[in-house]
Design a protein around this motif. Sequence first.
Motif, PDB file in Angstrom:
ATOM      1  N   GLN A 173       0.833  -1.200   0.000  1.00  0.00           N
ATOM      2  CA  GLN A 173       0.000   0.000   0.000  1.00  0.00           C
ATOM      3  C   GLN A 173       0.865   1.247   0.000  1.00  0.00           C
ATOM      4  N   CYS A 174       0.556   2.188  -0.883  1.00  0.00           N
ATOM      5  CA  CYS A 174       1.308   3.442  -0.965  1.00  0.00           C
ATOM      6  C   CYS A 174       0.514   4.569  -0.316  1.00  0.00           C
ATOM      7  N   GLY A 175       1.205   5.570   0.157  1.00  0.00           N
ATOM      8  CA  GLY A 175       0.553   6.717   0.770  1.00  0.00           C
ATOM      9  C   GLY A 175      -0.303   7.521  -0.185  1.00  0.00           C
ATOM     10  N   CYS A 176      -0.105   7.343  -1.504  1.00  0.00           N
ATOM     11  CA  CYS A 176      -0.913   8.091  -2.478  1.00  0.00           C
ATOM     12  C   CYS A 176      -2.293   7.475  -2.658  1.00  0.00           C
ATOM     13  N   GLY A 177      -2.518   6.297  -2.060  1.00  0.00           N
ATOM     14  CA  GLY A 177      -3.803   5.625  -2.180  1.00  0.00           C
ATOM     15  C   GLY A 177      -3.793   4.415  -3.090  1.00  0.00           C
ATOM     16  N   LEU A 178      -2.756   4.260  -3.886  1.00  0.00           N
ATOM     17  CA  LEU A 178      -2.642   3.112  -4.783  1.00  0.00           C
ATOM     18  C   LEU A 178      -1.817   2.009  -4.131  1.00  0.00           C
ATOM     19  N   LYS A 179      -1.850   0.839  -4.739  1.00  0.00           N
ATOM     20  CA  LYS A 179      -1.004  -0.268  -4.316  1.00  0.00           C
ATOM     21  C   LYS A 179      -0.019  -0.606  -5.430  1.00  0.00           C
ATOM     22  N   GLY A 180       1.186  -1.017  -5.042  1.00  0.00           N
ATOM     23  CA  GLY A 180       2.169  -1.431  -6.033  1.00  0.00           C
ATOM     24  C   GLY A 180       2.983  -0.308  -6.620  1.00  0.00           C
ATOM     25  N   CYS A 181       3.077   0.837  -5.938  1.00  0.00           N
ATOM     26  CA  CYS A 181       3.914   1.942  -6.408  1.00  0.00           C
ATOM     27  C   CYS A 181       5.374   1.673  -6.054  1.00  0.00           C
ATOM     28  N   LEU A 182       6.281   2.212  -6.854  1.00  0.00           N
ATOM     29  CA  LEU A 182       7.700   2.123  -6.528  1.00  0.00           C
ATOM     30  C   LEU A 182       8.005   2.833  -5.218  1.00  0.00           C
ATOM     31  N   ASP A 183       7.278   3.901  -4.917  1.00  0.00           N
ATOM     32  CA  ASP A 183       7.493   4.640  -3.679  1.00  0.00           C
ATOM     33  C   ASP A 183       7.306   3.735  -2.465  1.00  0.00           C
ATOM     34  N   ALA A 184       6.305   2.862  -2.524  1.00  0.00           N
ATOM     35  CA  ALA A 184       6.036   1.957  -1.405  1.00  0.00           C
ATOM     36  C   ALA A 184       6.931   0.734  -1.420  1.00  0.00           C
ATOM     37  N   THR A 185       7.513   0.408  -2.581  1.00  0.00           N
ATOM     38  CA  THR A 185       8.220  -0.857  -2.767  1.00  0.00           C
ATOM     39  C   THR A 185       9.733  -0.707  -2.767  1.00  0.00           C
ATOM     40  N   CYS A 186      10.249   0.422  -3.243  1.00  0.00           N
ATOM     41  CA  CYS A 186      11.695   0.568  -3.438  1.00  0.00           C
ATOM     42  C   CYS A 186      12.297   1.758  -2.710  1.00  0.00           C
TER      43      CYS A 186
END
Length: 306
Positions: A173-186
């Motif tokens: 889960q990313c802070g922007c509301g989406l799932k699977g973002c590079l921000d949340a993953t890398c």
Amino acid sequence: MILCFDIGGSAVKSAIASSASDVRALARLPTPTDDFDAFVATLRGAMAALDTRPDRIAISIAGVVDPRTGRAIVANIPCLTGRRMAPELSAALGIEVLVANDADCFALAEAGAGAGRGHDVVFGAIIGTGIGGGLVADGRLIASGGGYAGEWGHGPVAQRLLDCLDAPLPRYQCGCGLKGCLDATCSARGIERLHRDIAGATLGSREILSLWHRGDPGAARTVAAWLELLSGPLAMVVNLTGATVVAVGGGLSNDAGLITALDGATRPLTLARPARPLVVQAQCRTEPGLVGAAILALGTPARDAA
């Protein structure tokens, strides 16, 4: 003379600048995050402390502007969210104020005074607490959409099935509301999530990288996954923009070996396949937010403050 500010959730850093190579740091003050009047007073105090009145003010800030309304979204400074920052600050201070996203200012600084000197197209990539970026072409910031351009960290693009792993990864889960973002993953927090799910250990990003450098098998699998996850999207950014250098800043960029490994993973995936390093550590040693803000202000035609 330009009065520059680099503003984060904890500190307001200021400088005066007459050129990209002449940026002189001034004060560092606490950021009033919840009181707009106090925020304006902090900027006004910095301006009053100068011997001469600046020609304009330029601000680098961790936020974006909604292209539909012109209103800012600044998560770590709530008193600015919902405001039309540049015109409101110009009116409050009685001087022209320019505002730009901090990743955009970083990209400008690297293009003008860092690793991007001599390159026509420079992509500035932030890889640290979050993942962001900015694009500069022919010395001009590409900033369509109020700070969204270059934000390669957001969008559901992170792979779940990797060649280096036997099992699929979760869609974080990313802070922007989406799932699977590079921000949340890398990002730094992302590599910690990866290590938890790949190696079964909860460690900080610095400790993970330290173990990787020492040859730890679990950390090696984590970093291999991180490189596979990040290199494909970064190669796509290079193909899409025509960037001939990617200057990397942010906390993870301090690990030279990691950035060298990212360069080695990314270059073969680009269409150009350059022989020389493409992904490199940022080189602007002065505060890049202040340098980028100065370059933005020095290169933007003047307008009325009101």
